[in-house]
Motif scaffolding. Structure first.
Motif, PDB file in Angstrom:
ATOM      1  N   LYS A  50       0.839  -1.187   0.000  1.00  0.00           N
ATOM      2  CA  LYS A  50       0.000   0.000   0.000  1.00  0.00           C
ATOM      3  C   LYS A  50       0.881   1.247   0.000  1.00  0.00           C
ATOM      4  CE  LYS A  50      -3.932  -2.080   2.415  1.00  0.00           C
ATOM      5  NZ  LYS A  50      -4.829  -1.995   3.588  1.00  0.00           N
ATOM      6  N   ASP A  51       0.480   2.229  -0.820  1.00  0.00           N
ATOM      7  CA  ASP A  51       1.232   3.475  -0.863  1.00  0.00           C
ATOM      8  C   ASP A  51       0.815   4.390   0.282  1.00  0.00           C
ATOM      9  OD1 ASP A  51      -1.241   4.312  -1.580  1.00  0.00           O
ATOM     10  OD2 ASP A  51      -0.692   5.006  -3.593  1.00  0.00           O
ATOM     11  N   GLU A  52       1.272   5.640   0.223  1.00  0.00           N
ATOM     12  CA  GLU A  52       0.982   6.584   1.302  1.00  0.00           C
ATOM     13  C   GLU A  52      -0.495   6.858   1.458  1.00  0.00           C
ATOM     14  OE1 GLU A  52       2.895   6.997  -1.239  1.00  0.00           O
ATOM     15  OE2 GLU A  52       4.964   7.373  -0.606  1.00  0.00           O
ATOM     16  N   ASN A  53      -1.241   6.702   0.380  1.00  0.00           N
ATOM     17  CA  ASN A  53      -2.673   6.978   0.419  1.00  0.00           C
ATOM     18  C   ASN A  53      -3.525   5.739   0.673  1.00  0.00           C
ATOM     19  OD1 ASN A  53      -2.105   9.698  -0.264  1.00  0.00           O
ATOM     20  ND2 ASN A  53      -2.032   9.138  -2.451  1.00  0.00           N
ATOM     21  N   GLY A  54      -2.873   4.618   0.917  1.00  0.00           N
ATOM     22  CA  GLY A  54      -3.604   3.390   1.181  1.00  0.00           C
ATOM     23  C   GLY A  54      -4.033   2.625  -0.059  1.00  0.00           C
TER      24      GLY A  54
END
Length: 650
Positions: free
Chosen positions: A438-442
């Motif tokens: 998952k990236d920083e934004n989920g």
């Protein structure tokens, strides 16, 4: 199916001969013992008959009858008679019995005799059996002992001679066992001692013909794959392969990238001036420059789209990096010295366009063609990008990738999704574990997107260690029947530290767990670093884990690895499966791959099956199994998700 006999021919013949000889000796001993007993009994009866005749004569003679009590006991004792009774109908006339005897009463022989000279009288005699007091004597049994010794020596010599005579047959049988075990390459030529010689020579000839046929089959399969998806002149991909990859990429969720088209100007004048061979050499030189330029992008596709045009497909690259790559490539082309008809500063023109998921391939090719024409109108070597609305650029550099991946590994590593793999009958073969982060934004990022970042920051081994550890944990805590398949990078398998770590982890794992784990490695990196990773793959296979080669057909390579590492499955790349019912060239490629795996136990599986039409065509071609959303969607392995999935099933 016929089974191989577990006992060797020589051992069976030796056992048969030994059994026959032992049985003959046993019958001989039984017959001899019966004969000796019969002779002894007959001799005793004859001797006692003489004694009875003397007694009969003595009773009939009154003079001798008075002295019978004096000489009869000594005669009976010397004759080993234990009891003697002379009786008549009126009563017993005389009785004799030895007080001390070493023979049990049940073992005595009892005989009845009538006295012919004295009618009405009879004698009952109980005597010691013949040979009751005799023991084994070397002197007495020397002939029999010598006969037994001669038989044993003759049997030993006969068995040794039989083994020597049947050595050739045993060598031929051993050779046949090696062939059945898949080691025909080790016994191409038989031993001169093999027997029968005609069978040995015929086997030699058959193995030679089989090797030639396999080599010819391999060359033919490689020829089919090469002519189907590769350009003969440059060795790059052709238009068919480029369109397949682009079409597959456009249908993948979250895909993005750029399409570049390079045109070599004034091809007709060049062909007339330097000839077809000279023009081909110039195309090969340009193709080498482009091939070297795209080496930095592992997922890039370089294709000779037309005679004078090259197409490049870059995936998961930002617009900024793509433009920078275009400038660098044009500088590399500017260093070339074009043939005389071409202008030195106006022969290379390139168009560029960007794409994202859901766009049409035909529309993209029109856009890049329009951009290429704009570059031609500029009148000099250069490139032009088609103007279109591009999605927000979320490309990451090495710093952003390192920050994201470090946070992922500190929080427990990537999440493992599951997707089932089934055979043609719908039965479950195994479950493949797919890494997701998952990236920083989920937002979920697939492995195809973050693997480039992993390689960029050098975290291959960290990722693979985490995936191996999680897989073994799931196998230990599972139901004991589930088979899981995980992906490992070829770059990790090349590193000595990871090899030692993997060896120690597998050695500490029970065999029952390792038998339910499969290791997958991509075909392209496997062939590229085959000599480096082969010992590790053989070690993994020897410890009980099955090997799987995935992404087969993504690039056209030789399939010699199939016979060497003997993978359990080969998974075809999804670009070959997409709309295969409408693409005869893809069907030809799949048939070629099936033919390459036919002499082995390796099975071919299809990845990316999305529709029933694709699945039906694959089953008709002979594929043994498949994987894709048509057969089973990707599901999370988290406990909460699994619990929700079970509840939905109920």
């Amino acid at each position: 199916m016929r089974k191989v006999a577990g006992m060797k021919l020589t051992n069976r013949l030796v056992a048969f001969v030994t059994l026959i000889v032992v049985c003959a000796m046993f019958v001989l001993f039984i017959g001899g013992a019966v004969s000796f007993r019969k002779l002894g009994t007959d001799f005793l009866s004859h001797y006692l008959g003489k004694v009875v005749a003397e007694i009969d004569h003595a009773i009939a003679n009154p003079t001798s009858n008075e002295n019978i009590g004096l000489w009869l006991p000594q005669l009976l004792k010397a004759s080993d008679v234990v009891e003697l009774e002379i009786s008549s109908k009126t009563g017993m006339l005389y009785r004799y019995e030895q007080v001390q005897t070493a023979v049990k009463p049940l073992e005595l022989i009892e005989n009845h005799y009538d006295l012919p000279s004295n009618p009405g009288f009879y004698i009952k005699i109980r005597s010691v059996p013949p040979y009751a007091d005799f023991a084994y004597s070397i002197g007495a049994m020397s002939s029999l002992s010598l006969a037994v010794l001669i038989i044993v020596l003759a049997l030993t010599w006969g068995i040794k001679w039989l083994r020597i005579q049947l050595l050739g047959a045993e060598l031929l049988e051993h050779r046949g066992r090696l062939i059945l075990a898949g080691r025909a390459e080790d016994v191409q030529t038989g031993d001169d001692r093999e027997w029968p010689s005609t069978a040995s020579i015929a086997l030699d000839q058959m193995l030679v013909e089989l090797r030639d046929a396999r080599q010819e089959r391999s060359r033919f399969d490689t020829f089919i794959r090469t002519n189907t998806f590769l350009d003969k002149l440059t060795g790059a991909a052709n238009r068919v392969m480029f369109d397949n990859r682009l079409q597959t990429l456009l249908q993948d969720k979250g895909a993005q990238g750029a399409v570049l088209m390079l045109r070599i100007g004034d091809w007709e004048s060049l062909t007339q001036e330097v000839g077809k061979s000279g023009a081909d050499e110039w195309v090969k030189e340009v193709g080498n420059v482009l091939s070297n330029a795209v080496q930095r992008f592992p997922d890039a596709v370089l294709a000779r789209y037309y005679d004078t045009e090259f197409a490049l497909l870059l995936t998961h690259q930002s617009a900024k990096d793509t433009r920078l790559f275009a400038n660098q490539m044009m500088k590399s082309l500017a260093r070339l010295s074009p043939p005389e008809p071409l202008e030195e500063d106006n022969w290379a023109h390139m168009g560029m366009t960007f794409f994202s998921t859901g766009e049409r391939r035909g529309r993209l090719m029109e856009e890049v063609d329009m951009a290429k024409r704009s570059a031609v109108l500029q009148g000099s070597n250069g490139w032009h990008a088609f103007k279109k609305d591009v999605a927000a650029d979320d490309a990451r550099g090495s710093v952003r990738w390192r920050t994201l991946l470090t946070r992922v590994f500190e929080s427990g590593g990537p999440e493992l999704y599951r997707q089932v793999v089934k055979d043609v009958h719908g039965e479950l073969l195994h479950t493949e574990l797919l890494a997701r982060i998952k990236d920083e934004n989920g937002l979920i990022i697939k492995a195809s997107r973050f693997l480039n970042g992993v390689e960029l920051v050098g975290m291959n081994t960290t990722l693979d260690r985490n995936v191996v550890t999680k897989t073994l944990h799931q196998l230990r805590n599972g139901d004991g029947r589930e088979v899981l398949s995980l992906n490992i990078c070829a770059e990790s398998l090349r590193q000595r530290a990871f090899q030692r770590w993997l060896r120690d982890v597998l050695l500490q794992t029970p065999r029952s767990v390792l038998n339910r784990m499969q290791v997958e490695i991509s075909e392209g990196p496997l062939v590229q670093h085959f000599d480096a990773v082969r010992p590790t793959l053989r070690m993994i296979r020897a410890l009980g884990c099955a090997l799987v080669v995935d992404q087969a057909g993504r690039s056209v390579v030789s399939t010699h690895y199939v016979k060497d590492i003997q993978p359990k499955y080969i998974k075809l790349h999804r670009s070959l499966i997409r709309d295969i019912h409408q693409r005869p060239e893809n069907q030809l490629y799949v048939r070629s791959m099936l033919g390459a795996c036919e002499p082995t136990s390796t099975e071919v599986l299809a990845v990316g099956v999305e529709s029933e039409h694709e699945w039906n065509v694959l089953m008709q071609l002979g594929v043994q199994g498949g994987q894709g959303r048509f057969l089973g969607a990707e599901l999370s392995s988290s406990p909460a998700t699994l619990k929700r999935q079970r509840w939905r099933k109920k």
